[in-house]
Design an enzyme around this catalytic site. Sequence first.
Site, mmCIF file in Angstrom:
data_model
loop_
_atom_site.group_PDB
_atom_site.id
_atom_site.type_symbol
_atom_site.label_atom_id
_atom_site.label_comp_id
_atom_site.label_asym_id
_atom_site.label_seq_id
_atom_site.Cartn_x
_atom_site.Cartn_y
_atom_site.Cartn_z
ATOM 1 N N ASP A 31 -5.987 -6.701 -11.009
ATOM 2 C CA ASP A 31 -6.362 -5.618 -10.097
ATOM 3 C C ASP A 31 -7.707 -5.966 -9.468
ATOM 4 O OD1 ASP A 31 -7.238 -2.951 -9.097
ATOM 5 O OD2 ASP A 31 -5.535 -2.208 -10.263
ATOM 6 N N ASN A 32 -7.861 -5.687 -8.178
ATOM 7 C CA ASN A 32 -9.161 -5.954 -7.544
ATOM 8 C C ASN A 32 -10.035 -4.706 -7.479
ATOM 9 O OD1 ASN A 32 -7.981 -4.481 -5.519
ATOM 10 N ND2 ASN A 32 -8.331 -5.989 -3.883
ATOM 11 N N LEU A 76 2.739 -3.097 -9.160
ATOM 12 C CA LEU A 76 2.351 -1.792 -8.621
ATOM 13 C C LEU A 76 1.211 -1.876 -7.614
ATOM 14 C CD1 LEU A 76 3.805 -1.067 -11.426
ATOM 15 C CD2 LEU A 76 2.590 1.087 -11.246
ATOM 16 N N ALA A 77 0.571 -3.031 -7.488
ATOM 17 C CA ALA A 77 -0.569 -3.107 -6.571
ATOM 18 C C ALA A 77 -0.110 -2.915 -5.129
ATOM 19 C CB ALA A 77 -1.253 -4.468 -6.715
ATOM 20 N N ALA A 78 -0.853 -2.106 -4.402
ATOM 21 C CA ALA A 78 -0.580 -1.876 -2.974
ATOM 22 C C ALA A 78 -1.679 -0.983 -2.428
ATOM 23 C CB ALA A 78 0.777 -1.187 -2.785
ATOM 24 N N TYR A 145 3.283 1.592 6.009
ATOM 25 C CA TYR A 145 3.389 1.505 4.539
ATOM 26 C C TYR A 145 4.864 1.388 4.142
ATOM 27 C CZ TYR A 145 3.398 3.594 -0.217
ATOM 28 O OH TYR A 145 3.604 3.868 -1.543
ATOM 29 N N VAL A 184 -2.089 15.093 -1.804
ATOM 30 C CA VAL A 184 -2.344 16.425 -1.263
ATOM 31 C C VAL A 184 -3.128 17.316 -2.230
ATOM 32 C CG1 VAL A 184 -0.009 17.214 -1.947
ATOM 33 C CG2 VAL A 184 -1.236 18.428 -0.164
ATOM 34 N N VAL A 201 -5.117 22.717 6.097
ATOM 35 C CA VAL A 201 -3.853 22.111 5.684
ATOM 36 C C VAL A 201 -3.298 21.326 6.868
ATOM 37 C CG1 VAL A 201 -1.473 22.587 4.969
ATOM 38 C CG2 VAL A 201 -3.354 23.932 4.010
HETATM 39 P P1 NAD Z 1 -3.363 3.269 -6.808
HETATM 40 O O1 NAD Z 1 -4.139 3.039 -5.569
HETATM 41 O O2 NAD Z 1 -4.011 4.109 -7.867
HETATM 42 O O3 NAD Z 1 -2.908 1.890 -7.455
HETATM 43 C C1 NAD Z 1 -2.831 0.685 -6.730
HETATM 44 C C2 NAD Z 1 -3.662 -0.347 -7.485
HETATM 45 O O4 NAD Z 1 -3.501 -1.614 -6.844
HETATM 46 C C3 NAD Z 1 -5.133 -0.033 -7.514
HETATM 47 O O5 NAD Z 1 -5.610 -0.139 -8.832
HETATM 48 C C4 NAD Z 1 -5.743 -1.094 -6.602
HETATM 49 O O6 NAD Z 1 -7.080 -1.410 -6.972
HETATM 50 C C5 NAD Z 1 -4.769 -2.247 -6.779
HETATM 51 N N1 NAD Z 1 -4.731 -3.184 -5.643
HETATM 52 C C6 NAD Z 1 -4.514 -2.879 -4.346
HETATM 53 N N2 NAD Z 1 -4.559 -4.001 -3.579
HETATM 54 C C7 NAD Z 1 -4.819 -5.034 -4.434
HETATM 55 C C8 NAD Z 1 -4.998 -6.435 -4.266
HETATM 56 N N3 NAD Z 1 -4.952 -7.010 -3.047
HETATM 57 N N4 NAD Z 1 -5.255 -7.186 -5.350
HETATM 58 C C9 NAD Z 1 -5.333 -6.631 -6.588
HETATM 59 N N5 NAD Z 1 -5.168 -5.310 -6.807
HETATM 60 C C10 NAD Z 1 -4.929 -4.512 -5.746
HETATM 61 O O7 NAD Z 1 -1.973 3.902 -6.349
HETATM 62 P P2 NAD Z 1 -0.775 4.509 -7.218
HETATM 63 O O8 NAD Z 1 -0.506 5.857 -6.680
HETATM 64 O O9 NAD Z 1 -1.014 4.322 -8.654
HETATM 65 O O10 NAD Z 1 0.416 3.593 -6.718
HETATM 66 C C11 NAD Z 1 0.949 2.536 -7.502
HETATM 67 C C12 NAD Z 1 2.132 1.949 -6.773
HETATM 68 O O11 NAD Z 1 3.150 2.942 -6.615
HETATM 69 C C13 NAD Z 1 1.823 1.461 -5.351
HETATM 70 O O12 NAD Z 1 2.579 0.305 -5.085
HETATM 71 C C14 NAD Z 1 2.292 2.600 -4.482
HETATM 72 O O13 NAD Z 1 2.616 2.165 -3.181
HETATM 73 C C15 NAD Z 1 3.505 3.046 -5.255
HETATM 74 N N6 NAD Z 1 3.910 4.421 -4.943
HETATM 75 C C16 NAD Z 1 3.096 5.452 -5.298
HETATM 76 C C17 NAD Z 1 3.490 6.751 -5.010
HETATM 77 C C18 NAD Z 1 2.632 7.941 -5.392
HETATM 78 O O14 NAD Z 1 3.036 9.072 -5.106
HETATM 79 N N7 NAD Z 1 1.486 7.769 -6.014
HETATM 80 C C19 NAD Z 1 4.701 6.997 -4.350
HETATM 81 C C20 NAD Z 1 5.502 5.913 -3.992
HETATM 82 C C21 NAD Z 1 5.100 4.621 -4.329
#
Ligand code: NAD
Length: 314
Positions: A31-32, A76-78, A145, A184, A201
């Site tokens: 994780d970054n 999960l990173a994104a 996205y 939200v 809102v």
């Molecule tokens: P979050 O932002 O808390 O987690 C994402 C993590 O990825 C963070 O810790 C971030 O530091 C890390 N990251 C991002 N870019 C990076 C990179 N280039 N290198 C290394 N680390 C990196 O978000 P979340 O809500 O926990 O989401 C987790 C995953 O689930 C994501 O892929 C998100 O798209 C997906 N998702 C989330 C939801 C939701 O409602 N939260 C819904 C659909 C999908």
Amino acid sequence: MRALVTGGAGFIGSHLVDRLVARGDDVTVADNLSSGVLDFIQGHIDSGAVTFHNIDLKDLDSVIPVMEGVDMVYHLAANPDIRLGTRITDTDLKEGTIVTYNVLEAMRLSGVGKIAFASSSVVYGEDAPMPTPENHGPCLPISLYGASKQAGEGLIGSWVGTFGLQAWIFRFANIIGERGTHGVIFDFIHKLRADPNRLEVLGNGLQEKSYMEVGDCVDAILLVVSKTDAPINLYNLGSSDTCSVRNIAAIVIRETGCTGASIDYTGGDRGWAGDIPKAMLAINRLQDLGFRVNYDSEEAVAHTTRVLIEEIMG
Ligand code: NAD
């Protein structure tokens, strides 16, 4: 079992890490910390249960070494901010599509055979039937996205077909709960903290979506992975009802005690360009594996509101 969790310091990732550590997996986190919080997993790092790599997954050369000895990747990173794509058009391409390519390529080069991927309900776009089944298509996402999630699914499918990878793709509804850092409910609490008399809102408040509590989400991921074994296993993860934004506003106002707050709607049927006003996933496939959520959408919203008030306001 040695698991690598990309984005493991994030909201959902850190809950997944908790569960993997609790069941005895050897866990590595990459994780970054761009939106993740090291404190969420610091206890596991201190206890030696988690090995942490602060790396940027956009750099393939940094990803390859963390794959050593890994049996299964939970990717999960994104970038978590869907709205960002309305202003900056290459974030999801880089943090979503390119990062997923790098993870897959590093897996191929290192001989890692299994991946679980956090995709999203937004891949279905806005003309999908509700509740939306996994076999709905064509999928035409309307946000950048969403496009990156669809691209990620496509890359994974191609790695499965070409290199024999095995994959679990999870299309999440809105995941909420403890340690939430966006979304939200988080926004409403911060707005009311700044001004207890007024809550802005986005949209007309009639947007209506499914919400799933993060513990339920993580339990569902692990259950599906343990019970399914096809080359590609595609599952919607959500609850079987919805909660409107108006209802969320009412719950947050009630729970924060800001009962005198006026609600100002910015208008329009959606919060921002690329937002999908109404979304509900069909979860029969998940239920057929015996899974039941602990929280329906409204219960998840109320529970999340209470824990986030504690976290944000102390
Ligand atoms: P979050 O932002 O808390 O987690 C994402 C993590 O990825 C963070 O810790 C971030 O530091 C890390 N990251 C991002 N870019 C990076 C990179 N280039 N290198 C290394 N680390 C990196 O978000 P979340 O809500 O926990 O989401 C987790 C995953 O689930 C994501 O892929 C998100 O798209 C997906 N998702 C989330 C939801 C939701 O409602 N939260 C819904 C659909 C999908």
